[in-house]
Design a protein around this motif. Structure first.
Motif, PDB file in Angstrom:
ATOM      1  N   TYR A 140      -3.768  -6.779  -1.186  1.00  0.00           N
ATOM      2  CA  TYR A 140      -3.018  -5.690  -0.576  1.00  0.00           C
ATOM      3  C   TYR A 140      -2.255  -6.251   0.623  1.00  0.00           C
ATOM      4  O   TYR A 140      -2.830  -6.447   1.702  1.00  0.00           O
ATOM      5  N   VAL A 179     -11.346  -4.271  -2.345  1.00  0.00           N
ATOM      6  CA  VAL A 179     -11.091  -3.787  -0.987  1.00  0.00           C
ATOM      7  C   VAL A 179     -12.084  -4.457  -0.043  1.00  0.00           C
ATOM      8  O   VAL A 179     -13.212  -3.988   0.156  1.00  0.00           O
ATOM      9  N   CYS A 231       0.825  -1.215   0.000  1.00  0.00           N
ATOM     10  CA  CYS A 231       0.000   0.000   0.000  1.00  0.00           C
ATOM     11  C   CYS A 231       0.858   1.264   0.000  1.00  0.00           C
ATOM     12  O   CYS A 231       0.895   2.009  -0.976  1.00  0.00           O
ATOM     13  N   LEU A 233      -8.906   3.387   0.825  1.00  0.00           N
ATOM     14  CA  LEU A 233      -8.797   2.796  -0.509  1.00  0.00           C
ATOM     15  C   LEU A 233     -10.118   2.861  -1.265  1.00  0.00           C
ATOM     16  O   LEU A 233     -10.132   3.055  -2.490  1.00  0.00           O
TER      17      LEU A 233
END
Length: 293
Positions: A158, A182, A101, A174
Motif C-alpha cells: 500500500y 496490512v 489507498c 484496512l
C-alpha cells in the motif's frame, strides 16, 4: 379685499411641495446611510467553491456506473495478475502488486461530502481527523481482488500519501475491511516527500511488480506530478499501452493531480481564482444559431 386666485394657487403648490421635497431628501439621506451600514456582499468563499463537489460526489456515492467502473478495474486487474502468474518461472523474485489507498481501494467521499456547504477546504487538520475516524469503505471489487492476490501468494504493498502519523488509524481501517498484508512492512506512507517513486523502487528492488493500481496518474509514474495540463496529457499518450495492462486506473472526479495542474501547481489560490481556473479550462459550445445566421 379680494384674493388673487393665481397667487393663492401658487402659494398652495409651494407649501405642498416643501414637505414632499423634505421627505425625498430625508429618504435619500437614509438610503445613503443604510448602504454605508450594510455589510459588503460576501466574497466568493470555499463554501461557494465546494458546491462544485456536489455532482462528482453524488456520482461516486450513488451511481451504478461508478460501481461498474470499479468492478471493471478489478476484473481487469485479476486478469492481468493471472497472466503474470502464468508467465512465472523457477527462480523469479516474489510477485507483488502496488496499490494506492484513497479512491483506489478505499472510498473517502464522505469527507468530500462534509466539505459541501461549509467554508472549509482540504487541510491536514480536517483530513487527519477523517483518517483517525477510520470510516473509509472498500471500493467495489477491491477487497475481493486483494484477497485473491493473497490467495495466490502475491504480496500487496500500500503506497499511499497519507502521512505516516496516520499509520495506526489507516491499518485499523484496512483491517476492518479484511484487506490482506496490512502490516508495517507493506504499508508505505508518506514521510519526507509526496513523490512515490522511491517507495515504488524499494518494492521493485525485491519483488517483481505485476500491477500498479491508483486513481491519480502519479500513482504510476512521477512524471505525472507535473503542474501543466499539457505535460500530463502528453505523457498519457506516451504511456497509452500501459493502461489496462500494467496500470489500473480508478475514476476520481473530486480531486487529484488533474486539479492541481489547473492551478499550475498552486493550491494557495483563492476560492474565486480556483473557480476561474476551472471555468477557463472548459471547452464551451457556441450555442444554437439564430435562424438565418
Amino acid at each position: 379685499m379680494q384674493s388673487n386666485p393665481n397667487r393663492t394657487r401658487a402659494f398652495l403648490r409651494r407649501h405642498r411641495l416643501v414637505p414632499a421635497l423634505s421627505a425625498l431628501a430625508v429618504g435619500v439621506a437614509l438610503s445613503g446611510c443604510a448602504s454605508q451600514n450594510q455589510p459588503a456582499s460576501p466574497s466568493y468563499d470555499n463554501a461557494a467553491l465546494n458546491e462544485q463537489l456536489v455532482m462528482a460526489t453524488a456520482w461516486m456515492q450513488s451511481s451504478a456506473e461508478y460501481r461498474a467502473l470499479s468492478f471493471q478495474a478489478f476484473n481487469i486487474a485479476r486478469l492481468r495478475l493471472d497472466q503474470a502468474l502464468e508467465a512465472r518461472v523457477s527462480g523469479d523474485r516474489p510477485l507483488a502488486v502496488i496499490v494506492d489507498c484513497d479512491e483506489a481501494v478505499i472510498d473517502n467521499t464522505p469527507f468530500e461530502a462534509w466539505l459541501i456547504g461549509r467554508d472549509e477546504h482540504y487541510s491536514s487538520a480536517n483530513w487527519n481527523a477523517w483518517v483517525e475516524d477510520a470510516q473509509a469503505r472498500a471500493l467495489p471489487g477491491a477487497q475481493a481482488f486483494l484477497e485473491y492476490a493473497r490467495s495466490r501468494g502475491v504480496e500487496v504493498f500500500y503506497v499511499t500519501n497519507r502521512d505516516e502519523s496516520g499509520l495506526e488509524a489507516t491499518m485499523k481501517n484496512l483491517r476492518q475491511l479484511d484487506f490482506p498484508w496490512v502490516d508495517e512492512q507493506h504499508m508505505m506512507l508518506r514521510t519526507d516527500t509526496s513523490d512515490k517513486q522511491p517507495r515504488r523502487e524499494a518494492v521493485m528492488a525485491t519483488h517483481d511488480v505485476a500491477l500498479l493500481v491508483g486513481d491519480n496518474l502519479a500513482d504510476f509514474d512521477s512524471g505525472y506530478d507535473a503542474d501543466e495540463v499539457a505535460t500530463r496529457n502528453a505523457q498519457v499518450i506516451q504511456d497509452r499501452a500501459h493502461f489496462g495492462e500494467r496500470y489500473i486506473v480508478l475514476p476520481n472526479p473530486t480531486y487529484g493531480g488533474w486539479e492541481k495542474a489547473l492551478y499550475d501547481g498552486d493550491y494557495s489560490l483563492s476560492p474565486q481564482e480556483k473557480d476561474q481556473r476551472r471555468r477557463a479550462a472548459l471547452r464551451v459550445w457556441s450555442g444554437p444559431q439564430a435562424p438565418g445566421e
